[in-house]
Design a protein around this motif. Structure first.
Motif, PDB file in Angstrom:
ATOM      1  N   ARG A   1       0.843  -1.186   0.000  1.00  0.00           N
ATOM      2  CA  ARG A   1       0.000   0.000   0.000  1.00  0.00           C
ATOM      3  C   ARG A   1       0.882   1.240   0.000  1.00  0.00           C
ATOM      4  O   ARG A   1       1.922   1.257   0.665  1.00  0.00           O
ATOM      5  N   PRO A   2       0.476   2.286  -0.713  1.00  0.00           N
ATOM      6  CA  PRO A   2       1.297   3.506  -0.737  1.00  0.00           C
ATOM      7  C   PRO A   2       1.410   4.129   0.656  1.00  0.00           C
ATOM      8  O   PRO A   2       0.478   4.058   1.461  1.00  0.00           O
ATOM      9  N   VAL A   3       2.559   4.736   0.901  1.00  0.00           N
ATOM     10  CA  VAL A   3       2.759   5.465   2.160  1.00  0.00           C
ATOM     11  C   VAL A   3       2.787   6.969   1.922  1.00  0.00           C
ATOM     12  O   VAL A   3       2.760   7.760   2.864  1.00  0.00           O
ATOM     13  N   ALA A   4       2.858   7.387   0.645  1.00  0.00           N
ATOM     14  CA  ALA A   4       2.891   8.809   0.307  1.00  0.00           C
ATOM     15  C   ALA A   4       2.662   8.938  -1.192  1.00  0.00           C
ATOM     16  O   ALA A   4       2.477   7.940  -1.904  1.00  0.00           O
ATOM     17  N   ARG A   5       2.659  10.179  -1.664  1.00  0.00           N
ATOM     18  CA  ARG A   5       2.580  10.444  -3.091  1.00  0.00           C
ATOM     19  C   ARG A   5       3.695  11.402  -3.452  1.00  0.00           C
ATOM     20  O   ARG A   5       3.981  12.347  -2.723  1.00  0.00           O
ATOM     21  N   GLU A   6       4.359  11.132  -4.570  1.00  0.00           N
ATOM     22  CA  GLU A   6       5.498  11.943  -4.999  1.00  0.00           C
ATOM     23  C   GLU A   6       5.069  12.884  -6.120  1.00  0.00           C
ATOM     24  O   GLU A   6       4.535  12.451  -7.153  1.00  0.00           O
TER      25      GLU A   6
END
Length: 444
Positions: free
Chosen positions: A382-387
């Protein structure tokens, strides 16, 4: 670029060529013979062939340091050449049993090799045994102080294999007092005697007078008397090049020159010699020519602790995971006592290659391997952030500017981030994951 199916075909052809006939006439260890097949097919010059050879070299050069007993389960991926190795150090006199079990497609070979590594670093490791099957067992007796043993596992190229390895120890000799075990030992090697004038060169095993004293091995007996031991038996263990010493006997049950088998009665527990003021017991010792007395306890230690199963920790094996703790300790072996390799920052992505009772064997993106506590990892699913990507940038197979591209991030876009390593983040682009280099000003 050589495709996987073509690689398999080339290996099959190499195995049927003139070199294969020579191998039948002059058999080599299975992995060595396989390396020669790679060379005959010129596959050692391909990228995947070089990676396979390098993985084997790295594993043997830096094996995990494991405490005994140990049970570990893991997996090799077909698309990622890999190898694993462990270093274990049984005590002199212990019997080491190694079991390898694996599951794979029919016909897949898993190369296993057991090496003795002398304490003297000037001496090269010595290959003791090797195999290329999915189920293998090795048994040896640790014969020299300081010698360690290394097991290396590696599958054929482009083969997925799930494996399990177990290391356990036990005594190399039969326990010398009938009906007793290690719990009956009351005085150990090195204890002071005669007010510190000498040290105890054996172990004392207490039992009622008249309890049978048993041969620890096959051998030839010498029965007699001496001042300290009273009524004694020496048993020449010719297979191991040592003598077993039984002292303070109440009486003999064998004569000098008798050939005995393991478990035969040599005499009976007593307290003769200088033990007349103590309770009946057997003084047991082991002597080696040129060394004298050596610690006999590991030779007869009956305590065998089964290796713990990894349990739920195996759910992450074969998957990508990320650290959940800041500066998680990467260790050289599975355990808090293993040497600390380095600290791993939070959200670092690792490939999980094995599991061992609360510890996970991991490979970092820079190919550093070690063990992390299972509680310090979570699935990287699962993603932990967005870049925020302001300009088009390549997404690479590894966090390395020289790694091949797997995609391109079109700008401007927000890419989901699944973890990190150095100045790179693991992102997903068009359904494929890869590594994106962050701008220097924003790199952690």
């Amino acid at each position: 670029m050589i495709r996987p199916l073509a690689l398999v075909s080339l290996l099959a052809l190499a195995a049927c060529g003139p070199g294969a006939l020579r191998e039948q006439l002059e058999p080599r260890p299975p992995r060595e013979a396989y390396v020669r097949q790679l060379q005959a097919a010129d596959l050692h010059r391909t990228a995947v062939g070089r990676d396979w050879l390098a993985a084997g070299d790295r594993a043997l050069a830096a094996p995990a340091v494991a405490a005994l007993p140990l049970r570990e389960q893991g997996a090799f991926a077909a698309e990622q050449p890999g190898a694993v190795a462990w270093r274990v150090a049984p005590r002199r006199g212990q019997r080491l049993t190694v079991r390898v079990e694996a599951a794979a497609d029919s016909g897949t070979r898993l190369f296993s090799e057991l090496y003795a590594v002398p304490a003297d670093t000037a001496r090269a490791p010595r290959l003791l045994e090797s195999a290329d099957s999915l189920a293998t067992s090795y048994t040896l007796e640790a014969d020299e102080d300081g010698t360690t043993y290394v097991l290396r596992l590696q599958p054929e190229l482009l083969r997925a294999v799930r494996w399990s390895v177990t290391f356990e120890t036990g005594p190399s000799l039969a326990f010398p007092v009938d009906g007793r075990d290690s719990r009956a030992v009351r005085s150990v090697w090195g204890a002071t005697r005669d007010g510190g004038a000498r040290s105890h060169e054996g172990i004392d095993i207490f039992a009622p007078r008249g309890t049978p004293v048993l041969a620890g091995s096959d051998g030839v007996a010498w029965a007699g008397e001496n001042r300290l031991g009273g009524t004694v038996v020496f048993l020449r263990d010719t297979r191991r090049g040592q003598s077993l010493y039984y002292a303070h006997l109440d009486r003999h049950a064998v004569a000098t020159g008798a050939r005995v088998r393991t478990g035969d009665t040599l005499g009976f527990v007593g307290n003769t010699g200088n033990a007349r003021t103590t309770a009946p017991h057997l003084h047991f010792g082991v002597y080696r020519r040129g060394e004298g007395a050596i610690d006999p306890y590991p030779f007869v230690d009956t305590r065998v602790t089964a290796a713990a199963r990894p349990g739920r920790d195996t759910t992450l094996v074969g998957r990508l995971a990320r650290t959940t703790r800041e500066d998680a300790a990467l260790r050289a072996g599975p355990g808090e006592r293993a040497a600390r390799v380095r600290a791993v920052p939070r959200q670092t992505v690792v490939a999980v290659e094995g599991a061992s009772a609360g510890w996970l064997r991991v490979r970092l993106p820079d190919r550093t391997t070690g063990y992390l506590a299972a509680g310090a990892l979570e699935p990287a699913d699962r993603p932990v952030a967005r870049e925020q990507v302001a300009a088009a940038a390549p997404v690479r197979a590894r966090p390395d500017p020289a790694a091949p591209d797997v995609g391109l991030v079109a700008a401007p876009v927000e890419a989901p981030v699944y973890g990190r390593f150095g100045r790179y983040v693991l992102v997903e682009v068009d359904g494929r994951r890869g590594w994106l280099e962050r701008p220097a000003a924003r790199a952690d």
